[in-house]
Design an enzyme around this catalytic site. Structure first.
Site, short mmCIF file in Angstrom:
data_model
loop_
_atom_site.label_atom_id
_atom_site.label_comp_id
_atom_site.label_asym_id
_atom_site.label_seq_id
_atom_site.Cartn_x
_atom_site.Cartn_y
_atom_site.Cartn_z
N GLU A 86 6.11 34.19 30.64
CA GLU A 86 5.43 33.67 29.48
C GLU A 86 4.51 32.77 29.92
O GLU A 86 3.48 32.46 29.30
CB GLU A 86 6.60 32.85 28.86
CG GLU A 86 6.30 31.85 27.79
CD GLU A 86 5.55 32.61 26.49
OE1 GLU A 86 5.44 33.95 26.43
OE2 GLU A 86 4.96 32.05 25.71
N CYS A 141 -5.41 39.07 9.55
CA CYS A 141 -6.19 39.06 8.64
C CYS A 141 -5.47 38.06 7.52
O CYS A 141 -4.28 37.78 7.65
CB CYS A 141 -6.44 40.14 7.88
SG CYS A 141 -7.19 41.50 8.88
N HIS A 144 6.66 43.53 47.32
CA HIS A 144 6.85 45.14 47.09
C HIS A 144 5.33 45.81 46.47
O HIS A 144 5.24 46.83 45.96
CB HIS A 144 7.71 45.56 46.18
CG HIS A 144 9.07 45.03 47.00
ND1 HIS A 144 9.72 45.85 48.01
CD2 HIS A 144 10.11 44.36 46.51
CE1 HIS A 144 10.79 45.04 48.26
NE2 HIS A 144 10.97 44.19 47.60
N GLU A 195 -4.14 34.58 27.86
CA GLU A 195 -4.49 34.61 26.51
C GLU A 195 -5.53 33.44 25.90
O GLU A 195 -6.23 33.75 25.11
CB GLU A 195 -3.23 34.77 25.46
CG GLU A 195 -2.41 33.49 25.14
CD GLU A 195 -1.42 33.90 24.18
OE1 GLU A 195 -1.73 34.50 23.03
OE2 GLU A 195 -0.11 33.55 24.30
N TRP A 226 -9.41 40.44 10.85
CA TRP A 226 -9.07 40.77 12.37
C TRP A 226 -9.21 42.34 12.40
O TRP A 226 -8.47 43.02 11.97
CB TRP A 226 -7.73 40.32 12.85
CG TRP A 226 -7.49 40.65 14.22
CD1 TRP A 226 -7.79 40.04 15.16
CD2 TRP A 226 -6.92 41.73 14.94
NE1 TRP A 226 -7.46 40.41 16.48
CE2 TRP A 226 -6.74 41.58 16.19
CE3 TRP A 226 -6.04 42.82 14.40
CZ2 TRP A 226 -6.13 42.57 16.94
CZ3 TRP A 226 -5.60 43.85 14.95
CH2 TRP A 226 -5.58 43.61 16.50
N ARG A 228 -5.22 33.74 11.51
CA ARG A 228 -4.74 35.10 11.29
C ARG A 228 -5.93 36.20 11.64
O ARG A 228 -5.68 37.26 11.68
CB ARG A 228 -4.26 35.04 9.80
CG ARG A 228 -3.13 34.08 9.74
CD ARG A 228 -2.72 34.45 8.18
NE ARG A 228 -1.71 35.92 8.29
CZ ARG A 228 -0.68 36.04 8.13
NH1 ARG A 228 0.11 34.85 8.26
NH2 ARG A 228 0.03 37.08 8.04
N ASN A 267 -5.15 43.02 3.61
CA ASN A 267 -4.32 43.17 4.96
C ASN A 267 -3.59 44.35 5.20
O ASN A 267 -2.90 44.75 4.07
CB ASN A 267 -3.53 41.90 4.99
CG ASN A 267 -4.38 40.59 5.10
OD1 ASN A 267 -5.36 40.48 4.98
ND2 ASN A 267 -3.64 39.38 4.96
N GLY A 268 -3.52 44.96 6.49
CA GLY A 268 -2.65 46.05 6.57
C GLY A 268 -3.30 47.34 6.98
O GLY A 268 -4.67 46.91 7.24
N LYS A 315 -3.15 35.54 15.05
CA LYS A 315 -1.66 35.45 14.66
C LYS A 315 -0.88 36.67 14.03
O LYS A 315 -1.58 36.90 13.04
CB LYS A 315 -1.27 34.01 14.11
CG LYS A 315 -0.23 33.31 13.97
CD LYS A 315 0.10 32.65 15.11
CE LYS A 315 1.48 32.04 15.48
NZ LYS A 315 1.66 31.63 16.79
N LYS A 365 0.58 32.60 28.41
CA LYS A 365 -0.07 31.68 27.90
C LYS A 365 -1.47 31.43 28.64
O LYS A 365 -2.35 31.23 28.10
CB LYS A 365 0.75 30.28 28.11
CG LYS A 365 1.84 30.20 27.37
CD LYS A 365 1.58 29.99 25.75
CE LYS A 365 1.42 31.52 24.96
NZ LYS A 365 2.63 31.95 24.41
#
Ligand code: F6R
Length: 612
Positions: free
Chosen positions: A486, A2, A509, A493, A79, A27, A105-106, A607, A490
């Site tokens: 990584e 947010c 395996h 996402e 968000w 965000r 936010n939070g 983010k 990428k």
């Protein structure tokens, strides 16, 4: 998650708030809203979706004179955590009288309890959010002084918050407070701004005050008055933002992600600047504050982080063990904080975080400190919570990372971890000669990255042959295993392709059962002591009809099994993790572009995970 922006000053607030929201949209972007203060009271508009939808609504519903009349306001881009992304759940939220509005936010952890108590008193909630409980509580305590009411309410809430609050009764005043969620005040000429991220302020002022946990500030056009939750005055210094307004613009690139990928020769150069001692084959990391003696005494280095930062730590684990012969391990921060970790004063705990605000990593820092470990931060955002709480460490100097998918932070983190491993190594068992050779290799990194970026068109062509597939594997061994993880992260996402990063030897395996003819398998097959083994693993995939995309060392032996080849320049296998990661970033970017995905703002993401 947010984003918060607030404005009070000589200009009309609405355009400033909408501009700030656009900067903060990375965000969180499932809904947005704003409140402005006018002679007649507070006016609020909210919209589901991107900030552009809110801007359209402002144009459609507010006449220009109204927009021009409001000189103070607060705004938010969300968000969702509690409650779906609907207009009713979007911020700002209102108290029972409609005369107080708040953005947050939070997470307010005891909101159910507060909500139940307020409902028992007759409150009828308009949303499913935790935030509404807080603003209604503020309304309950409001007897004419907004800051006092905010403090009274905050003393009763548990959880994390960055908030900005407006009251119709106090024109030209914004009250802000923080605990566990960043807030910064921008101090301009005849105007002040508040934001959850300095990126939203830099177009207006470079002079900022970072709030600390427990701070409550009353902000007007020309004053900032800070106290703690006991009303005791607090003095905070004004700092200068070190990045330019251009750093938060796309600078001609189609996406922030592409811009940030292309910035890496410079950002990795910044991470290395002044820190490489080529003569003595070591690194100068004064922020670590550790003497050579202390480095010898550590029994272990434990790295903690989340997501991409966790992957960087995994590369660091290889580098530290190989170069410094020290026991090194990496743990997901979310796991570390709850597992009663076995660390003590002989251990160095390194918290790796781009934002410096990730809730789990911050909690891991606190846990490690409680256990007596020496704790350092490896952080990008200057002045962030992790940077402050660790008190020592190494900044990445990568500049603002706006794209939700982290790129330049990862390469900066790996570069700094290589420096740390070099410094530890020279303090322990690494010879001067090997140290010098490695330092020289690390110094080449900006050029090595440039060489990968120069192949953008070739990588785009490989991406074109991959973009039609919904599943992919990324394989690597040794330090290239985390790079494979990584690369897969990428791709998944930003392009929504289901991608699995795997240790190349582990494929047989179990997961090899998933291979189908034509499925893309990206194999990190650069020069390394285990190249033959990796090629064997690639053969196994090829034999099952998979399409092998090999990331190989330029000038190395031909890779017979590869359907496509991406070349990285020849360099030390540990150093090669960085150019290889850049190649995979470009690959993911082009696949996502060809699949027409919203690259900078992937669905469900935002983010910086400031909530657990
Ligand atoms: C992926 C990504 C995330 C972050 C993770 C940790 O591209 O960006 O996985 O790496 O949320 O964030 P920081 O590094 O800010 O602690």
């Amino acid at each position: 998650m947010c984003g918060i922006i607030g404005y009070v000053g000589r200009n009309a607030a609405t355009p400033v708030l909408l501009g700030g929201l656009r900067r903060l949209e990375y965000r969180g972007y499932d809904s947005a809203g704003l409140t402005i203060q006018q002679a007649g009271g507070l006016r609020t508009l909210r919209a589901v979706g991107k900030v552009a939808r809110l801007a359209d609504k402002v144009r459609a519903e507010w006449v220009e004179a109204e927009v021009a009349a409001g000189h103070a306001g607060i705004a938010h881009t969300r968000w969702a955590t509690h409650g779906a992304p609907t207009e009713a759940n979007a911020h700002p939220h209102s108290d029972a009288t409609g005369r107080i509005r708040l953005v947050h936010n939070g997470i307010i952890e005891n909101y159910r309890h507060i909500r139940a108590k307020l409902e028992a008193k007759g409150h009828v909630f308009a949303s499913e959010t935790d935030t509404e409980a807080l603003v209604r509580l503020i309304g309950e305590y409001h007897k004419g002084d907004l800051r006092q009411a905010v403090i009274a309410a905050l003393r009763r809430v548990e959880g994390a918050y960055g908030i900005a609050v407006l009251s119709a009764a106090e024109p030209g005043v914004i009250v802000v407070a923080r605990k566990g969620s960043p807030l910064v005040i921008g101090v301009g000429e005849g105007e002040c701004l508040v934001a959850s991220d300095p990126a939203a302020l830099v177009a207006h002022t470079r002079r900022v005050i970072y709030l600390d946990d427990g701070d409550v500030a009353r902000v007007t056009a020309d004053s900032v008055d800070i106290t703690d939750l006991d009303h005791a005055p607090i003095d905070r210094e004004i700092a200068e933002l070190t990045f330019e307004a251009g750093a938060v613009e796309k600078g001609g690139h189609a996406h922030f992600m592409l811009k940030e990928i292309h910035e890496q020769p410079e950002t990795v150069g910044n991470a290395l600047r002044g820190r490489l001692d080529l003569v003595n084959g070591t690194a100068v990391l004064s922020g670590m504050g550790a003497t050579a003696r202390e480095l010898l005494d550590f029994q272990r280095v434990v790295m903690v982080g989340c997501g991409t930062s966790l992957h960087a730590g995994m590369v660091g684990e290889f580098a530290l063990e190989e170069l410094a012969a020290i026991h090194a391990e990496v743990q997901p921060a979310a796991e570390f904080r709850y597992r009663n970790p076995l660390v003590d004063g002989r251990d160095l705990v390194v918290a790796i975080s781009q934002s410096g605000e990730t809730a789990d990593t911050l909690a891991a820092v606190r846990e490690a400190k409680d256990k007596g470990a020496v704790v350092m931060g490896l952080v990008n955002v200057v002045g962030s919570a992790i940077a402050r709480e660790t008190g020592r460490g190494v900044y990445l100097h990568a500049g603002p990372e706006i794209s939700v998918a982290s790129t330049k932070a990862f390469t900066g983190q790996v570069a700094v971890l290589l420096l740390m491993a070099l410094k530890f190594g020279r303090g322990r068992r690494l010879s001067g000669e090997r140290g010098q050779a490695l330092a020289a290799e690390i110094a080449r990194l900006p050029k090595l990255i440039e060489a990968v970026l120069a192949q953008d068109a070739a990588i785009a062509a490989v991406a074109a042959r991959m973009a039609g597939h919904d599943h992919a594997f990324f394989l690597g061994r040794g330090p290239m295993h985390p790079v494979a993880l990584e690369g897969a992260l990428k791709l998944k996402e930003i392009s929504y392709v289901h991608a699995e990063g795997y240790h190349a030897a582990e494929l047989k395996h179990g997961p090899i059962a998933l291979l189908t003819p034509g499925m893309p398998v990206v194999v990190l097959a650069n020069r390394s002591p285990v190249l033959d083994k990796v090629l064997g693993n690639a053969e196994e995939c090829r034999a099952r009809g998979a399409r092998v995309i090999a990331v190989v060392t330029d000038g190395g032996p031909p890779v017979a099994v590869a359907d496509d080849v991406i070349r990285i320049p020849d360099c030390d296998p540990l150093v090669a993790t960085i150019p290889a990661a850049v190649a995979l970033q470009l690959l993911a970017y082009h696949v996502a572009r060809l699949r027409d995905c919203p690259i900078d703002q992937p669905r469900n993401l935002a983010k910086s995970g400031t909530v657990e």
